[in-house]
Motif scaffolding. Structure first.
Motif, PDB file in Angstrom:
ATOM      1  N   THR A  16      -5.749 -10.074  11.039  1.00 34.09           N
ATOM      2  CA  THR A  16      -7.363  -9.391  10.643  1.00 34.09           C
ATOM      3  C   THR A  16      -7.649  -8.014  10.490  1.00 34.09           C
ATOM      4  O   THR A  16      -8.368  -7.834  10.380  1.00 34.09           O
ATOM      5  CB  THR A  16      -7.671  -9.823  11.977  1.00 34.09           C
ATOM      6  OG1 THR A  16      -7.156  -9.287  12.965  1.00 34.09           O
ATOM      7  CG2 THR A  16      -7.963 -10.664  12.911  1.00 34.09           C
ATOM      8  N   CYS A  17      -6.343  -7.711  10.506  1.00 36.75           N
ATOM      9  CA  CYS A  17      -6.586  -5.427   9.892  1.00 36.75           C
ATOM     10  C   CYS A  17      -6.317  -5.167   8.761  1.00 36.75           C
ATOM     11  O   CYS A  17      -6.125  -4.291   8.611  1.00 36.75           O
ATOM     12  CB  CYS A  17      -5.806  -5.663  11.347  1.00 36.75           C
ATOM     13  SG  CYS A  17      -5.813  -5.058  12.749  1.00 36.75           S
ATOM     14  N   GLN A  18      -6.604  -6.648   7.690  1.00 36.96           N
ATOM     15  CA  GLN A  18      -5.817  -6.406   6.398  1.00 36.96           C
ATOM     16  C   GLN A  18      -7.408  -5.533   5.782  1.00 36.96           C
ATOM     17  O   GLN A  18      -8.426  -5.997   6.110  1.00 36.96           O
ATOM     18  CB  GLN A  18      -6.057  -7.675   5.300  1.00 36.96           C
ATOM     19  CG  GLN A  18      -4.721  -8.285   6.315  1.00 36.96           C
ATOM     20  CD  GLN A  18      -3.481  -7.702   5.377  1.00 36.96           C
ATOM     21  OE1 GLN A  18      -3.254  -6.627   4.307  1.00 36.96           O
ATOM     22  NE2 GLN A  18      -2.944  -7.295   6.477  1.00 36.96           N
ATOM     23  N   LEU A  19      -7.325  -5.006   4.634  1.00 37.54           N
ATOM     24  CA  LEU A  19      -8.557  -3.627   4.673  1.00 37.54           C
ATOM     25  C   LEU A  19      -8.653  -4.523   3.017  1.00 37.54           C
ATOM     26  O   LEU A  19      -7.682  -5.055   2.569  1.00 37.54           O
ATOM     27  CB  LEU A  19      -8.542  -3.012   4.250  1.00 37.54           C
ATOM     28  CG  LEU A  19      -8.326  -1.671   5.966  1.00 37.54           C
ATOM     29  CD1 LEU A  19      -7.447   0.114   5.058  1.00 37.54           C
ATOM     30  CD2 LEU A  19      -9.495  -1.971   6.196  1.00 37.54           C
ATOM     31  N   VAL A  50      -8.787  -6.241  -3.622  1.00 45.83           N
ATOM     32  CA  VAL A  50      -7.946  -7.409  -3.181  1.00 45.83           C
ATOM     33  C   VAL A  50      -7.812  -6.289  -1.553  1.00 45.83           C
ATOM     34  O   VAL A  50      -8.712  -6.140  -1.340  1.00 45.83           O
ATOM     35  CB  VAL A  50      -7.246  -6.791  -3.835  1.00 45.83           C
ATOM     36  CG1 VAL A  50      -5.967  -7.073  -4.821  1.00 45.83           C
ATOM     37  CG2 VAL A  50      -6.342  -5.088  -3.705  1.00 45.83           C
ATOM     38  N   GLN A  51      -7.785  -8.050  -1.326  1.00 41.64           N
ATOM     39  CA  GLN A  51      -7.253  -7.811   0.892  1.00 41.64           C
ATOM     40  C   GLN A  51      -5.954  -7.951   1.042  1.00 41.64           C
ATOM     41  O   GLN A  51      -6.001  -8.957   1.576  1.00 41.64           O
ATOM     42  CB  GLN A  51      -8.592  -9.174   1.488  1.00 41.64           C
ATOM     43  CG  GLN A  51      -8.346  -9.054   2.648  1.00 41.64           C
ATOM     44  CD  GLN A  51      -9.605  -9.541   3.006  1.00 41.64           C
ATOM     45  OE1 GLN A  51     -10.421  -9.475   2.668  1.00 41.64           O
ATOM     46  NE2 GLN A  51      -9.671  -9.253   4.516  1.00 41.64           N
ATOM     47  N   CYS A 111      -7.201   6.229   2.658  1.00 43.14           N
ATOM     48  CA  CYS A 111      -8.351   6.002   4.094  1.00 43.14           C
ATOM     49  C   CYS A 111      -8.425   4.904   4.278  1.00 43.14           C
ATOM     50  O   CYS A 111      -7.252   4.213   3.985  1.00 43.14           O
ATOM     51  CB  CYS A 111      -9.795   5.656   3.449  1.00 43.14           C
ATOM     52  SG  CYS A 111      -9.769   5.089   2.446  1.00 43.14           S
ATOM     53  N   THR A 112      -8.866   4.130   5.740  1.00 48.51           N
ATOM     54  CA  THR A 112      -8.349   3.144   6.524  1.00 48.51           C
ATOM     55  C   THR A 112      -9.695   2.595   7.156  1.00 48.51           C
ATOM     56  O   THR A 112      -9.410   1.971   7.927  1.00 48.51           O
ATOM     57  CB  THR A 112      -7.193   3.687   7.497  1.00 48.51           C
ATOM     58  OG1 THR A 112      -8.326   4.097   8.384  1.00 48.51           O
ATOM     59  CG2 THR A 112      -6.682   3.791   7.246  1.00 48.51           C
ATOM     60  N   THR A 113     -10.656   2.805   5.900  1.00 47.35           N
ATOM     61  CA  THR A 113     -12.111   1.506   6.218  1.00 47.35           C
ATOM     62  C   THR A 113     -12.154   0.951   5.258  1.00 47.35           C
ATOM     63  O   THR A 113     -11.945   0.807   4.225  1.00 47.35           O
ATOM     64  CB  THR A 113     -12.817   3.004   6.814  1.00 47.35           C
ATOM     65  OG1 THR A 113     -13.430   3.378   5.479  1.00 47.35           O
ATOM     66  CG2 THR A 113     -12.870   3.237   8.041  1.00 47.35           C
TER      67      THR A 113
END
Length: 159
Positions: A16-19, A50-51, A111-113
């Motif tokens: 679930t933490c894939q951006l 891409v995710q 970045c991580t959002t």
């Protein structure tokens, strides 16, 4: 029960933490001018959403002589310990290759959002970033001296 929950938590988080990030290769987005916030293109070539990563990145490089701008949007990486922080690195380099002086400016933003490496984000970064240099005054200091033999320094220092 608690043990099985603790064992499943990293698996759930990795799923679930894939951006979703933009991914644009460098070769497709090289421009023969110095791009600014006002001249930033509305689209880049060969980009996809891409995710697959934990971090997104924007890399922008300006070079002078010849004037050129390279834009690359990347997806991937591993989430660092300090994952919620956004990192910005601005680098300015001035070189003399013997025949001409050249400067290069680069910007790297990690970045991580969600979709944080978009062109809209890049435009905001360019509007907020100010870099001032005095490289014209340094050009005379970087003149090549043909009588200097740098290899002699290495010879005596290691002798």
């Amino acid at each position: 029960m608690l043990l099985s929950l603790l064992l499943c938590l990293p698996l759930i988080c990795s799923i679930t933490c894939q951006l979703s990030c933009y991914n644009c290769p460098l070769q497709a987005n090289v421009f023969d001018s110095l791009i600014t916030a006002d001249t930033l293109p509305t689209e880049l070539k060969d980009c996809s959403l891409v995710q697959e990563g934990a971090e997104c990145e924007i890399q922008l490089t300006w070079t002078q002589s010849p004037n050129q701008t390279k834009i690359m949007l990347l997806a991937g990486g591993e989430r660092s310990v300090d994952a919620r922080r956004h990192r910005l690195k601005n680098t300015i380099t001035f070189t003399n290759n013997g025949s001409a002086t050249q400067w290069e400016r680069s910007l790297a933003y990690i970045c991580t959002t969600e979709q944080c490496n978009s062109l809209a984000t890049l435009k905001r970064l360019l509007y907020s970033l100010q870099s001032a240099d005095e490289f014209r005054t340094l050009a005379n200091l970087l003149q090549i001296n043909p009588q200097f033999q740098g290899n002699l320094c290495l010879f005596f220092a290691n002798g």
